[in-house]
Design an enzyme around this catalytic site. Sequence first.
Site, PDB file in Angstrom:
ATOM      1  N   ASP A  65     -10.933  -0.234   5.513  1.00  0.00           N
ATOM      2  CA  ASP A  65      -9.916   0.061   4.610  1.00  0.00           C
ATOM      3  C   ASP A  65      -9.062  -1.382   4.152  1.00  0.00           C
ATOM      4  O   ASP A  65      -7.931  -1.121   3.406  1.00  0.00           O
ATOM      5  CB  ASP A  65      -9.072   1.006   4.916  1.00  0.00           C
ATOM      6  CG  ASP A  65      -9.507   2.451   4.527  1.00  0.00           C
ATOM      7  OD1 ASP A  65     -10.349   2.628   3.819  1.00  0.00           O
ATOM      8  OD2 ASP A  65      -9.235   3.285   5.038  1.00  0.00           O
ATOM      9  N   LYS A  68      -7.084  -1.711   0.860  1.00  0.00           N
ATOM     10  CA  LYS A  68      -6.024  -0.881   0.616  1.00  0.00           C
ATOM     11  C   LYS A  68      -4.558  -1.923   0.579  1.00  0.00           C
ATOM     12  O   LYS A  68      -3.483  -1.561   0.183  1.00  0.00           O
ATOM     13  CB  LYS A  68      -5.622   0.109   1.700  1.00  0.00           C
ATOM     14  CG  LYS A  68      -6.669   1.466   1.675  1.00  0.00           C
ATOM     15  CD  LYS A  68      -6.269   2.462   2.750  1.00  0.00           C
ATOM     16  CE  LYS A  68      -7.172   3.797   2.273  1.00  0.00           C
ATOM     17  NZ  LYS A  68      -6.834   4.669   3.534  1.00  0.00           N
TER      18      LYS A  68
HETATM   19 FE   FE2 Z   1     -11.370   4.022   3.016  1.00  0.00          FE
END
Ligand code: FE2
Length: 198
Positions: A65, A68
């Site tokens: 991630d 992000k």
């Molecule tokens: Fe994700």
Amino acid sequence: MKLSDDLLQGNTELMAVLGSAIAKRDSDTNSHNYRVTIYAIRLAEALKLNPFDIHRLIAGAFLHDVGKIGISDNILLKPDKLTAEEFAIMRTHVLLGVEIIAHSAWLMGAREVVEYHHEKYDGSGYLQGLKGDEIPFNARIFAVVDVFDALTSRRPYKAPMEFNDAMAILHRDRGRHFDPIVVDAFNVIARDLHQTRV
Ligand SMILES: [Fe+2]
């Protein structure tokens, strides 16, 4: 799990720095990053993955991630459900992540997980809607441990789910969200992993 020599300390540190940078903005995701990495390694070993693929999976689990970082706080930290427009922006964390790791040849090993960790086995995931074997195996492995840890973790908006309830969801979505082979392998090791959860 023994890391081989090419997993050099500098690269590992770089991975940890990047992974924890996003964790500073997104609540409690640093321990999530560590847990999903441990779960992914154990699951990959159960599936008899070769060490080369496991190294890429480790980097991918830690950095899944990282994109992000590029998502604004009003969306990333929104306590309520995202609107369709906000969710469309949230989905771009996959591509932002690929752009970030593209600056390092070594980190690019994480690409298949970063880019495809929201694809679903039946083709209903994002960003590309890949199906079955079109989704890289490392991404199919990672999807199972990522969802399992999200379900069994406390978040600001929810209590942790019981182990049996979380497994029931994985079984319900076996062949839909998840690769059946991966769910079956996880089923064998999951209780033990959950009991030693940190
Ligand atoms: Fe994700």
